[in-house]
Scaffold this motif. Structure first.
Motif, PDB file in Angstrom:
ATOM      1  N   GLY A  17       0.796  -1.223   0.000  1.00  9.81           N
ATOM      2  CA  GLY A  17       0.000   0.000   0.000  1.00  9.81           C
ATOM      3  C   GLY A  17       0.826   1.269   0.000  1.00  9.81           C
ATOM      4  O   GLY A  17       0.435   2.261   0.626  1.00  9.81           O
ATOM      5  N   ALA A  18       1.935   1.249  -0.689  1.00  5.61           N
ATOM      6  CA  ALA A  18       2.789   2.437  -0.759  1.00  5.61           C
ATOM      7  C   ALA A  18       2.044   3.598  -1.413  1.00  5.61           C
ATOM      8  O   ALA A  18       1.030   3.407  -2.101  1.00  5.61           O
ATOM      9  N   TYR A  19       2.544   4.776  -1.210  1.00  2.31           N
ATOM     10  CA  TYR A  19       1.965   5.987  -1.770  1.00  2.31           C
ATOM     11  C   TYR A  19       1.937   5.881  -3.300  1.00  2.31           C
ATOM     12  O   TYR A  19       2.927   5.497  -3.939  1.00  2.31           O
ATOM     13  N   CYS A  20       0.793   6.205  -3.885  1.00  2.00           N
ATOM     14  CA  CYS A  20       0.583   6.016  -5.332  1.00  2.00           C
ATOM     15  C   CYS A  20       1.645   6.708  -6.183  1.00  2.00           C
ATOM     16  O   CYS A  20       2.141   6.140  -7.161  1.00  2.00           O
ATOM     17  N   VAL A  21       2.002   7.926  -5.823  1.00  2.00           N
ATOM     18  CA  VAL A  21       2.992   8.660  -6.615  1.00  2.00           C
ATOM     19  C   VAL A  21       4.340   7.953  -6.572  1.00  2.00           C
ATOM     20  O   VAL A  21       5.048   7.873  -7.585  1.00  2.00           O
ATOM     21  N   ASP A  22       4.697   7.397  -5.431  1.00  2.00           N
ATOM     22  CA  ASP A  22       5.956   6.648  -5.335  1.00  2.00           C
ATOM     23  C   ASP A  22       5.929   5.427  -6.249  1.00  2.00           C
ATOM     24  O   ASP A  22       6.930   5.112  -6.905  1.00  2.00           O
ATOM     25  N   ILE A  23       4.786   4.758  -6.311  1.00  2.00           N
ATOM     26  CA  ILE A  23       4.648   3.597  -7.200  1.00  2.00           C
ATOM     27  C   ILE A  23       4.766   4.041  -8.655  1.00  2.00           C
ATOM     28  O   ILE A  23       5.469   3.408  -9.451  1.00  2.00           O
ATOM     29  N   LEU A  24       4.113   5.145  -9.002  1.00  2.00           N
ATOM     30  CA  LEU A  24       4.183   5.644 -10.377  1.00  2.00           C
ATOM     31  C   LEU A  24       5.611   6.021 -10.771  1.00  2.00           C
ATOM     32  O   LEU A  24       6.033   5.774 -11.906  1.00  2.00           O
ATOM     33  N   VAL A  25       6.352   6.589  -9.851  1.00  2.00           N
ATOM     34  CA  VAL A  25       7.759   6.932 -10.125  1.00  2.00           C
ATOM     35  C   VAL A  25       8.560   5.662 -10.413  1.00  2.00           C
ATOM     36  O   VAL A  25       9.368   5.617 -11.349  1.00  2.00           O
ATOM     37  N   GLN A  26       8.317   4.616  -9.646  1.00  2.00           N
ATOM     38  CA  GLN A  26       9.019   3.353  -9.866  1.00  2.00           C
ATOM     39  C   GLN A  26       8.594   2.703 -11.180  1.00  2.00           C
ATOM     40  O   GLN A  26       9.414   2.094 -11.876  1.00  2.00           O
ATOM     41  N   ILE A  27       7.329   2.816 -11.534  1.00  2.00           N
ATOM     42  CA  ILE A  27       6.858   2.290 -12.818  1.00  2.00           C
ATOM     43  C   ILE A  27       7.568   3.019 -13.959  1.00  2.00           C
ATOM     44  O   ILE A  27       8.023   2.397 -14.923  1.00  2.00           O
ATOM     45  N   ALA A  28       7.681   4.343 -13.853  1.00  2.00           N
ATOM     46  CA  ALA A  28       8.381   5.117 -14.880  1.00  2.00           C
ATOM     47  C   ALA A  28       9.841   4.684 -14.996  1.00  2.00           C
ATOM     48  O   ALA A  28      10.380   4.580 -16.100  1.00  2.00           O
ATOM     49  N   ALA A  29      10.471   4.411 -13.861  1.00  2.00           N
ATOM     50  CA  ALA A  29      11.864   3.951 -13.883  1.00  2.00           C
ATOM     51  C   ALA A  29      11.981   2.594 -14.575  1.00  2.00           C
ATOM     52  O   ALA A  29      12.898   2.364 -15.372  1.00  2.00           O
ATOM     53  N   ALA A  30      11.041   1.695 -14.304  1.00  2.00           N
ATOM     54  CA  ALA A  30      11.054   0.374 -14.941  1.00  2.00           C
ATOM     55  C   ALA A  30      10.802   0.507 -16.435  1.00  2.00           C
ATOM     56  O   ALA A  30      11.458  -0.169 -17.245  1.00  2.00           O
ATOM     57  N   GLN A  31       9.886   1.390 -16.818  1.00  2.00           N
ATOM     58  CA  GLN A  31       9.639   1.612 -18.244  1.00  2.00           C
ATOM     59  C   GLN A  31      10.888   2.159 -18.930  1.00  2.00           C
ATOM     60  O   GLN A  31      11.204   1.765 -20.053  1.00  2.00           O
ATOM     61  N   GLY A  32      11.588   3.058 -18.267  1.00  2.00           N
ATOM     62  CA  GLY A  32      12.839   3.596 -18.818  1.00  2.00           C
ATOM     63  C   GLY A  32      13.879   2.507 -19.004  1.00  2.00           C
ATOM     64  O   GLY A  32      14.563   2.447 -20.031  1.00  2.00           O
ATOM     65  N   ALA A  33      13.978   1.629 -18.027  1.00  2.00           N
ATOM     66  CA  ALA A  33      14.937   0.522 -18.128  1.00  2.00           C
ATOM     67  C   ALA A  33      14.563  -0.423 -19.260  1.00  2.00           C
ATOM     68  O   ALA A  33      15.426  -0.898 -20.002  1.00  2.00           O
ATOM     69  N   LEU A  34      13.273  -0.703 -19.417  1.00  2.00           N
ATOM     70  CA  LEU A  34      12.818  -1.546 -20.526  1.00  2.00           C
ATOM     71  C   LEU A  34      13.113  -0.882 -21.867  1.00  2.00           C
ATOM     72  O   LEU A  34      13.523  -1.543 -22.827  1.00  2.00           O
ATOM     73  N   GLY A  35      12.911   0.421 -21.927  1.00  2.00           N
ATOM     74  CA  GLY A  35      13.222   1.150 -23.158  1.00  2.00           C
ATOM     75  C   GLY A  35      14.697   1.050 -23.521  1.00  2.00           C
ATOM     76  O   GLY A  35      15.050   0.843 -24.686  1.00  2.00           O
ATOM     77  N   GLN A  36      15.564   1.176 -22.525  1.00  2.00           N
ATOM     78  CA  GLN A  36      17.002   1.051 -22.775  1.00  2.00           C
ATOM     79  C   GLN A  36      17.369  -0.362 -23.220  1.00  2.00           C
ATOM     80  O   GLN A  36      18.188  -0.538 -24.124  1.00  2.00           O
ATOM     81  N   ALA A  37      16.750  -1.347 -22.592  1.00  2.00           N
ATOM     82  CA  ALA A  37      17.002  -2.737 -23.004  1.00  2.00           C
ATOM     83  C   ALA A  37      16.540  -2.945 -24.444  1.00  2.00           C
ATOM     84  O   ALA A  37      17.223  -3.592 -25.245  1.00  2.00           O
ATOM     85  N   GLY A  38      15.386  -2.375 -24.787  1.00  2.00           N
ATOM     86  CA  GLY A  38      14.883  -2.478 -26.148  1.00  2.00           C
ATOM     87  C   GLY A  38      15.825  -1.852 -27.156  1.00  2.00           C
ATOM     88  O   GLY A  38      16.071  -2.414 -28.232  1.00  2.00           O
ATOM     89  N   LYS A  39      16.391  -0.699 -26.815  1.00  2.00           N
ATOM     90  CA  LYS A  39      17.353  -0.038 -27.706  1.00  2.00           C
ATOM     91  C   LYS A  39      18.575  -0.918 -27.935  1.00  2.00           C
ATOM     92  O   LYS A  39      19.084  -1.017 -29.055  1.00  2.00           O
ATOM     93  N   ARG A  40      19.044  -1.548 -26.882  1.00  2.00           N
ATOM     94  CA  ARG A  40      20.224  -2.421 -27.023  1.00  2.00           C
ATOM     95  C   ARG A  40      19.936  -3.627 -27.908  1.00  2.00           C
ATOM     96  O   ARG A  40      20.751  -4.006 -28.743  1.00  2.00           O
ATOM     97  N   VAL A  41      18.765  -4.221 -27.711  1.00  2.00           N
ATOM     98  CA  VAL A  41      18.384  -5.379 -28.530  1.00  2.00           C
ATOM     99  C   VAL A  41      18.221  -4.950 -29.986  1.00  2.00           C
ATOM    100  O   VAL A  41      18.696  -5.620 -30.909  1.00  2.00           O
ATOM    101  N   LEU A  42      17.578  -3.811 -30.201  1.00  2.00           N
ATOM    102  CA  LEU A  42      17.389  -3.307 -31.561  1.00  2.00           C
ATOM    103  C   LEU A  42      18.732  -3.007 -32.226  1.00  2.00           C
ATOM    104  O   LEU A  42      18.948  -3.364 -33.390  1.00  2.00           O
TER     105      LEU A  42
END
Length: 80
Positions: A17-42
């Motif tokens: 039950g963490a604070y929603c904004v904190d969860i959203l910040v972590q989701i954005a960080a994970a999306q950024g990491a996935l984007g970087q992984a995608g760039k490397r694979v591409l």
């Protein structure tokens, strides 16, 4: 592994039950990491598979790789 850790952290945050904004910040960080992984694979795909198709002189192989890349770019573009 970094992405797995981030996603597991997000799951824990939601479960606890963490604070929603904190969860959203972590989701954005994970999306950024996935984007970087995608760039490397591409980049790897372009440096090997695409380059090989163009070097082969096979027009059908070139067309296939171009079509694949266009499909990938379209899919990436939808998420933005």
């Amino acid at each position: 592994r970094r992405i797995e850790g981030q996603v597991a952290g997000i799951r824990r945050m939601v479960e606890e039950g963490a604070y929603c904004v904190d969860i959203l910040v972590q989701i954005a960080a994970a999306q950024g990491a996935l984007g970087q992984a995608g760039k490397r694979v591409l980049a790897g795909h372009m440096e090997s598979c695409v380059t090989d198709a163009f070097a082969s002189g096979d027009a059908a192989a070139r067309r296939e790789k171009i079509d694949e890349l266009l499909d990938v770019f379209e899919r990436y573009g939808r998420g933005k």
